[in-house]
Design a protein around this motif. Structure first.
Motif: not given
Length: 248
Positions: A133-157
């Protein structure tokens, strides 16, 4: 509570492979193979194999007038598609769907099959182990941060800093703890519910017999399997959508 008898691990052990809890708990003695063939890993491979076989069979028997098997798969995929579509931002739907939909479909099938597998005597639910379950959760966490950076750039922060500069000392720690909380809640919710179901089944089987005593818990286990799959998928979609949406 003693370790359960697991058929897949017994088969591998008969083949001379170190598969079982006692091998896993003494991994320093038996090596990396004992970790790769740990019970939760073996049952995870088993679930993945079942899903791949069913998908290949469904793909090979596509007909213009679908039969029962094809209808079931089309129903599942169509409902997952519509559910994913309804929970993603409409303005970014076309860009997000090609990557998010396969991930959500994989989540749905893998978690559901894993949850229900533990209801079969001699098998366990991979999702009843915190590593899975921790492995599945890490996929979700990493991926949504990746999406934020992809679509917003550094403005995501900026989403972590709040709407006003003077709120940064308050908002930044709160946002950091909020995201760490997602990691814990998403993984421990799924793990805790599945583990408690398996422990309760084991206790009732020992106390009341192998047949009628565990039946109410098994019925409840089916409901828990579907509900926990739905919650994990829904929260993952909420996090994906929140990462790409503009905050005002």
């Amino acid at each position: 509570m003693e370790h359960p008898i697991l058929f897949l691990c017994l088969i591998l052990e008969k083949l001379g492979l170190p598969s079982g809890w006692h091998y896993y708990e003494e991994a320093d003695k038996y090596g990396v193979l004992a970790q790769l063939l740990a019970p939760h890993m073996v049952h995870s491979y088993f679930v993945i194999g079942i899903i791949l076989i069913l998908a290949l069979v469904a793909r090979s028997k596509r007909d213009f007038l679908p039969g029962a098997f094809q209808n079931v798969w089309e129903f599942l995929v169509e409902n997952i598609y519509e559910f994913t579509k309804s929970n993603l931002p409409h303005d970014k739907f076309d860009k997000l769907m090609p990557t998010v939909f396969p991930l959500i479909t994989t989540y749905s099938l893998y978690i559901l099959f894993s949850n229900l597998l533990g209801l079969i005597p001699g098998f366990m639910s991979p999702t009843a182990n915190i590593n899975v379950t921790m492995g599945l959760t890490l996929i979700t966490i990493i991926y949504y941060h990746y999406l934020g950076l992809k679509y917003k750039g550094l403005a995501y922060f900026k989403d972590f800093l709040g709407p006003m500069p003077w709120l940064i000392p308050l908002m930044l720690p709160a946002e950091i703890f909020s995201h760490l909380g997602r990691l814990l809640s998403l993984s421990f919710r799924l793990f805790g519910n599945l583990l408690s179901k398996e422990i309760l089944l084991g206790i009732l089987t020992m106390l009341g017999g192998k047949f009628f005593a565990p039946l109410p818990v098994m019925i409840l286990g089916v409901a828990v399997g579907f509900i926990q799959t739905f919650i994990f998928v829904l929260l993952s979609l909420v996090y994906f959508a929140g990462a790409v949406e503009e905050h005002h």
